[in-house]
Scaffold this motif. Sequence first.
Motif, mmCIF file in Angstrom:
data_model
loop_
_atom_site.group_PDB
_atom_site.id
_atom_site.type_symbol
_atom_site.label_atom_id
_atom_site.label_comp_id
_atom_site.label_asym_id
_atom_site.label_seq_id
_atom_site.Cartn_x
_atom_site.Cartn_y
_atom_site.Cartn_z
ATOM 1 N N ASP A 184 0.831 -1.212 0.000
ATOM 2 C CA ASP A 184 0.000 0.000 0.000
ATOM 3 C C ASP A 184 0.863 1.259 0.000
ATOM 4 N N GLN A 185 1.907 1.222 0.836
ATOM 5 C CA GLN A 185 2.820 2.369 0.919
ATOM 6 C C GLN A 185 3.515 2.598 -0.425
ATOM 7 N N ALA A 186 3.927 1.492 -1.058
ATOM 8 C CA ALA A 186 4.616 1.599 -2.354
ATOM 9 C C ALA A 186 3.694 2.185 -3.419
ATOM 10 N N ILE A 187 2.446 1.734 -3.426
ATOM 11 C CA ILE A 187 1.488 2.243 -4.419
ATOM 12 C C ILE A 187 1.217 3.728 -4.172
ATOM 13 N N ASP A 188 1.120 4.109 -2.893
ATOM 14 C CA ASP A 188 0.916 5.524 -2.570
ATOM 15 C C ASP A 188 2.102 6.367 -3.055
ATOM 16 N N MET A 189 3.316 5.810 -2.945
ATOM 17 C CA MET A 189 4.525 6.535 -3.376
ATOM 18 C C MET A 189 4.680 6.572 -4.891
ATOM 19 N N ALA A 190 4.265 5.495 -5.557
ATOM 20 C CA ALA A 190 4.545 5.339 -6.988
ATOM 21 C C ALA A 190 3.801 6.377 -7.825
ATOM 22 N N ARG A 191 4.474 6.855 -8.838
ATOM 23 C CA ARG A 191 3.829 7.779 -9.785
ATOM 24 C C ARG A 191 2.869 7.013 -10.689
ATOM 25 N N PHE A 192 3.247 5.788 -11.027
ATOM 26 C CA PHE A 192 2.433 4.960 -11.927
ATOM 27 C C PHE A 192 1.714 3.902 -11.089
ATOM 28 N N LYS A 193 0.391 4.001 -11.000
ATOM 29 C CA LYS A 193 -0.381 3.111 -10.117
ATOM 30 C C LYS A 193 -0.903 1.901 -10.901
ATOM 31 N N GLU A 195 -3.545 -1.055 -11.901
ATOM 32 C CA GLU A 195 -5.011 -1.003 -11.987
ATOM 33 C C GLU A 195 -5.681 -1.944 -10.994
ATOM 34 N N ALA A 196 -4.966 -3.016 -10.605
ATOM 35 C CA ALA A 196 -5.558 -3.990 -9.686
ATOM 36 C C ALA A 196 -4.462 -4.715 -8.914
ATOM 37 N N CYS A 197 -4.822 -5.212 -7.730
ATOM 38 C CA CYS A 197 -3.899 -6.015 -6.915
ATOM 39 C C CYS A 197 -4.606 -7.301 -6.509
ATOM 40 N N LEU A 198 -4.018 -8.434 -6.843
ATOM 41 C CA LEU A 198 -4.522 -9.733 -6.403
ATOM 42 C C LEU A 198 -3.802 -10.090 -5.110
ATOM 43 N N ILE A 199 -4.556 -10.316 -4.036
ATOM 44 C CA ILE A 199 -3.949 -10.551 -2.722
ATOM 45 C C ILE A 199 -4.274 -11.963 -2.245
ATOM 46 N N LEU A 200 -3.229 -12.779 -2.058
ATOM 47 C CA LEU A 200 -3.384 -14.114 -1.503
ATOM 48 C C LEU A 200 -3.422 -13.997 0.022
ATOM 49 N N GLN A 201 -4.558 -14.315 0.606
ATOM 50 C CA GLN A 201 -4.698 -14.246 2.067
ATOM 51 C C GLN A 201 -4.113 -15.519 2.685
ATOM 52 N N ARG A 202 -3.135 -15.339 3.594
ATOM 53 C CA ARG A 202 -2.545 -16.487 4.279
ATOM 54 C C ARG A 202 -3.144 -16.611 5.682
ATOM 55 N N ASP A 203 -3.223 -17.833 6.179
ATOM 56 C CA ASP A 203 -3.863 -18.085 7.479
ATOM 57 C C ASP A 203 -3.194 -17.318 8.613
ATOM 58 N N GLN A 204 -1.884 -17.087 8.492
ATOM 59 C CA GLN A 204 -1.136 -16.463 9.589
ATOM 60 C C GLN A 204 -1.468 -14.981 9.758
ATOM 61 N N LEU A 205 -1.971 -14.350 8.717
ATOM 62 C CA LEU A 205 -2.332 -12.925 8.797
ATOM 63 C C LEU A 205 -3.235 -12.566 7.623
ATOM 64 N N HIS A 206 -4.428 -12.132 7.922
ATOM 65 C CA HIS A 206 -5.321 -11.663 6.861
ATOM 66 C C HIS A 206 -5.164 -10.150 6.728
ATOM 67 N N ALA A 207 -5.120 -9.688 5.495
ATOM 68 C CA ALA A 207 -4.923 -8.258 5.249
ATOM 69 C C ALA A 207 -6.252 -7.620 4.853
ATOM 70 N N PRO A 208 -6.555 -6.440 5.405
ATOM 71 C CA PRO A 208 -7.744 -5.721 4.918
ATOM 72 C C PRO A 208 -7.526 -5.301 3.467
ATOM 73 N N ARG A 210 -8.048 -3.066 0.149
ATOM 74 C CA ARG A 210 -8.366 -1.663 -0.168
ATOM 75 C C ARG A 210 -8.940 -1.616 -1.579
ATOM 76 N N TYR A 211 -10.218 -1.432 -1.642
ATOM 77 C CA TYR A 211 -10.865 -1.518 -2.945
ATOM 78 C C TYR A 211 -10.523 -0.334 -3.838
ATOM 79 N N GLU A 212 -10.094 0.789 -3.209
ATOM 80 C CA GLU A 212 -9.661 1.927 -4.045
ATOM 81 C C GLU A 212 -8.366 1.604 -4.791
ATOM 82 N N HIS A 213 -7.632 0.596 -4.316
ATOM 83 C CA HIS A 213 -6.439 0.120 -5.028
ATOM 84 C C HIS A 213 -6.787 -0.995 -6.012
#
Length: 645
Positions: A184-193, A195-208, A210-213
């Motif tokens: 998320d931090q990298a995308i916020d920093m990047a000039r070129f964003k 269009e989509a991010c595919l996120i593999l949720q692992r059992d050890q930690l689920h990530a919220p 961000r649909y705006e990303h």
Amino acid sequence: MHADSRYHAVYEGWKADPEAFWAEEAQKLHWFKQPDRIFDPALGVYGRWFVGGETNTCFNCLDRQIAAGRGTEKALIYDSVMSGQKRVYTYDEVLTEVQAIAAVLQNLGVGKGDRVVIYMPMVAEATFSMLACARLGAIHSVVFGGFAAHELATRLDDSQAKVVISASCGLEPGRVVAYKPLLDQAIDMARFKPEACLILQRDQLHAPLRYEHGDIDFAQAVEAEKVKGTQVPCVPVLATDPLYVLYTSGTTGQPKGVVRDNGGHMVALRWSMENFFGVKPGETFWAASDIGWVVGHSYIVYGPLLAGNASVIFEGKPVGTPDAGTYWRIVQDHDVKVMFTAPTAFRAIRRDDGEGEHIARYDTSGLRALFLAGERADTETIKWAERMLKVPVIDHWWQTETGWPVAGNPVGLGLMPVKYGSPTRPMPGYDLQVVDDDGHALPPNTLGNIVLKLPLPPGCLVSFWNADERFRSTCLEEFPGYYKTADAGLVDEDGYVFVMARTDDIINCAGHRLSTGAMEEVCAMHPDVAECAVIGVADPLKGQIPCGFMVLKSKVERDEALIASEIVDLVRNEIGPVAAFRTVMVVKRLPKTRSGKVLRGTMQKIADGLPWKMPATIDDPVILDEITEILQKHGYCEQHKAMAG
């Protein structure tokens, strides 16, 4: 030479007619359209291989093997000591996974030539994602999982990635590394964003998410395509089209995107699996590396599958997960025939299990050979591994840029006599020479610049991403007609290569190439630092570790230990923990020449306890006494002498 080594005949055969040699190798793969020309010197920066040919790397890794009857054979073996998960995938099963991911990417508009950044831990889905990109003719760029946000942002910008495939976390001994906040931090920093991010949720930690990303749950999207049974045919691409971009440290701190093409890459890797590593179709090969590095690209993913082997995807460490016997458990459980890892791993295992007690607990009798590369393999570690495993231990040498071994002892052609300290001889495709700074050939046993005569063979980089001129000026201009390896070394009277040191500011820390120049740029960002120098000092475990010398601004009255700690944190945040930057020394001034050049090489020799001469051009010789004194206080100068020597 051993009587049964075919090396000389094969090497001379290549040298007599390189095009015929590689044309014959190319016929062992599938082409939608045969090449018009094997090599065209007029194309690209130094010429291009298999011009006009149309193929697909994923087809050759999976569909071709299934057509040959290997569908039910093992293809990928996932073994995670971090999560406790294990799973074996056949070629048929890998194809099912890859087609489903390819369908998801296709639905997101990813097509031929689009870039996809893969920022994942060592999980099977990372490998499937690479192959899915190749299936579509998309260009993947794998960034080592957990790399700092700033570094990831520069790669997003340079590649202009359309989609990012990532995971919620990576697993390290004793901790869970959250990837999503870094992404998320990298995308916020990047000039070129993206269009989509595919996120593999692992059992050890689920990530919220961000649909705006444009975040999408990876597993849900892939499962939906599996249920539909979506078929995604391979997209024919030119042999000269890029397969991937892999970023490596640049001496300016600006990452270099090494570009690998489809045709030459396949041909070289398939040749190397059979002839260099000596593995046969159906056997298990294990490169204990990470897909974030070139070894993972070449010898976890593409090489083994192109050759019809099973490949191990291992998530863990050589020691501490749970102990120094982990590697031998993997070798036993999965019947590993040939293994490849970095010398660092073996130094760690040797440190924890010097008597080989863990090795004795497992059946490693199926192992035929161990290959070491990624940094200099010290003789004592090689001899220890030979003694413990009772198999050939083969030091070999190559680079991210070459993509496959430049010099080594080829098991598949019959081994040559070993000379400790040498990775043996150049492989077919490489005309390796040693020249002085003016480009003149040097006699045997004379230290100089290691260069490779152009053209480079198939499988090597064709350029830097969108930076032909940078590639030309960095690698080809200094020695016209040659590729500059930026390594120094010599060739002896028997043609054996000895690689001694880097000639630029890249250091090799645990098999990872890191730029000290990039670290200096980060250190200089600290508000209390006036100037600085970072050198690589010898380390018995990691090969080299970075060591920083800071000259503070005048009137700085803050605690030096606190400043040093802040600088270490700064480098960790900007470059990542992989930099292993922990040692900061505050000095009054840096040793320089009269022209203002910092004498890093001299400082490094002092730190490593090596012989050194007072540079004739030094501005103030007393400074070196001060540097020596502070290095000695930190335990350097003497303790490294034995290893560095």
